[in-house]
Write a protein that holds these residues in place. Structure first.
Motif, mmCIF file in Angstrom:
data_model
loop_
_atom_site.group_PDB
_atom_site.id
_atom_site.type_symbol
_atom_site.label_atom_id
_atom_site.label_comp_id
_atom_site.label_asym_id
_atom_site.label_seq_id
_atom_site.Cartn_x
_atom_site.Cartn_y
_atom_site.Cartn_z
ATOM 1 N N LEU A 144 -5.621 6.288 1.640
ATOM 2 C CA LEU A 144 -5.035 5.336 0.701
ATOM 3 C C LEU A 144 -4.862 5.956 -0.685
ATOM 4 O O LEU A 144 -5.804 6.527 -1.231
ATOM 5 C CB LEU A 144 -5.919 4.093 0.591
ATOM 6 C CG LEU A 144 -5.365 2.997 -0.319
ATOM 7 C CD1 LEU A 144 -4.198 2.290 0.363
ATOM 8 C CD2 LEU A 144 -6.451 1.998 -0.691
ATOM 9 N N LEU A 150 -4.368 9.352 7.581
ATOM 10 C CA LEU A 150 -3.807 8.804 6.357
ATOM 11 C C LEU A 150 -4.925 8.431 5.385
ATOM 12 O O LEU A 150 -6.001 7.998 5.795
ATOM 13 C CB LEU A 150 -2.972 7.551 6.672
ATOM 14 C CG LEU A 150 -1.584 7.775 7.255
ATOM 15 C CD1 LEU A 150 -1.621 8.290 8.672
ATOM 16 C CD2 LEU A 150 -0.761 6.491 7.172
ATOM 17 N N PHE A 206 3.512 7.381 3.006
ATOM 18 C CA PHE A 206 3.913 6.179 3.720
ATOM 19 C C PHE A 206 3.684 4.944 2.861
ATOM 20 O O PHE A 206 2.579 4.730 2.361
ATOM 21 C CB PHE A 206 3.110 6.021 5.020
ATOM 22 C CG PHE A 206 3.396 7.059 6.061
ATOM 23 C CD1 PHE A 206 2.567 8.159 6.210
ATOM 24 C CD2 PHE A 206 4.491 6.935 6.902
ATOM 25 C CE1 PHE A 206 2.817 9.120 7.173
ATOM 26 C CE2 PHE A 206 4.769 7.896 7.867
ATOM 27 C CZ PHE A 206 3.920 8.990 7.999
ATOM 28 N N PHE A 264 0.837 -1.192 0.000
ATOM 29 C CA PHE A 264 0.000 0.000 0.000
ATOM 30 C C PHE A 264 0.884 1.259 0.000
ATOM 31 O O PHE A 264 2.006 1.249 0.517
ATOM 32 C CB PHE A 264 -0.878 0.059 1.265
ATOM 33 C CG PHE A 264 -1.705 -1.169 1.513
ATOM 34 C CD1 PHE A 264 -1.171 -2.267 2.166
ATOM 35 C CD2 PHE A 264 -3.022 -1.220 1.105
ATOM 36 C CE1 PHE A 264 -1.928 -3.405 2.403
ATOM 37 C CE2 PHE A 264 -3.796 -2.355 1.344
ATOM 38 C CZ PHE A 264 -3.249 -3.447 2.001
ATOM 39 N N TYR A 316 0.067 5.204 1.326
ATOM 40 C CA TYR A 316 -0.867 6.134 1.955
ATOM 41 C C TYR A 316 -0.260 7.538 1.915
ATOM 42 O O TYR A 316 0.959 7.708 1.958
ATOM 43 C CB TYR A 316 -1.102 5.764 3.431
ATOM 44 C CG TYR A 316 -1.934 4.527 3.654
ATOM 45 C CD1 TYR A 316 -1.354 3.263 3.694
ATOM 46 C CD2 TYR A 316 -3.310 4.620 3.847
ATOM 47 C CE1 TYR A 316 -2.116 2.122 3.917
ATOM 48 C CE2 TYR A 316 -4.086 3.496 4.067
ATOM 49 C CZ TYR A 316 -3.476 2.250 4.098
ATOM 50 O OH TYR A 316 -4.244 1.131 4.315
#
Lengths: 114, 113
Positions: A46, A44, A90, A34, A36
């Motif tokens: 996505l 956060l 992230f 993932f 984010y």
């Protein structure tokens, strides 16, 4: 166990330039991947995810990422950034066996300059 | 409704106070999480509730006490906190199998004096 390494803590870039944010991971099991984004004073959100299938994944806001199993990488790219893309990004991994333990990288601060 | 709502947005408390953070989602998600995030750091998992039962407790000090009254609500009760507990506390939810994407709230910025 899993781990995530984001290779750049800060990436300054001029508006309308391309950008790549790098992410490498390690895991003894297969993982889901993932990216984010976190804007100031927010949670956060996505951007995109890779579960299986095509290794090139497209997300929101014009971002895309490519899963490279041999290099255990999941780099995030955007061909032309905007001032509004300034945020913390992230990379995260989650074992495909479940368990709720998403592991986050340390984050990369993208700073877009006019 | 694809939101996770957290209240309050900001909280200042003394080390002897008792306060609670609240989180709510109406997406039918069966897993809910508390994360702690210090400035310029990634979120750190504190607790996970799955189907309203505590599934994960990441060795968090007992001055933090989670509660899941029902499938839509998650609370974090705070008592006798320390200044080093000052951080952004994020609530998140997911569909319930522990491998899906996380939906995050905007967080509660906590300052302990």
């Amino acid at each position: 166990a899993q781990s995530v390494t984001q290779l750049d803590s800060q990436v300054p870039v001029f508006e309308e330039a391309p950008v790549e944010l790098r992410c490498n991971y390690s895991s003894s099991v297969s993982v889901y991947l993932f990216w984010y984004v976190q804007y100031p004073n927010q949670g956060l959100q996505l951007l995109l995810k890779y579960l299986s299938g095509s290794t090139l994944v497209k997300g929101i806001n014009g971002f895309e990422a490519e899963f490279n199993k041999s290099q255990t990488s999941f780099h995030l790219r955007k061909p032309s950034v905007h001032i509004s893309d300034t945020a913390e990004y992230f990379c995260a991994v989650s074992p495909n066996t479940g368990g709720f333990k998403t592991i986050f990288g340390a984050g990369t601060r993208l700073f877009v300059k006019a | 409704d694809t939101e996770v709502t957290q209240t309050p947005k900001h909280l200042v408390m003394g080390m002897t106070n008792k306060k609670s953070l609240k989180c709510e989602q109406h997406m039918g998600h069966r897993a809910m999480y508390w994360y702690k995030q210090k400035a310029k750091k990634p979120p750190e998992l504190m607790f996970v509730y799955s189907y309203e039962k505590l599934s994960i407790n990441e060795s968090v000090p007992s001055r933090f006490s989670p509660e899941c009254p029902n499938s839509s609500l998650l609370n974090l009760h705070l008592h006798a906190l320390q200044p080093e507990d000052s951080a952004l506390y994020l609530c998140a939810s997911s569909q319930g199998q522990g491998i899906e994407k996380l939906f995050f709230g905007s967080g509660t910025q906590l300052s302990v004096l």
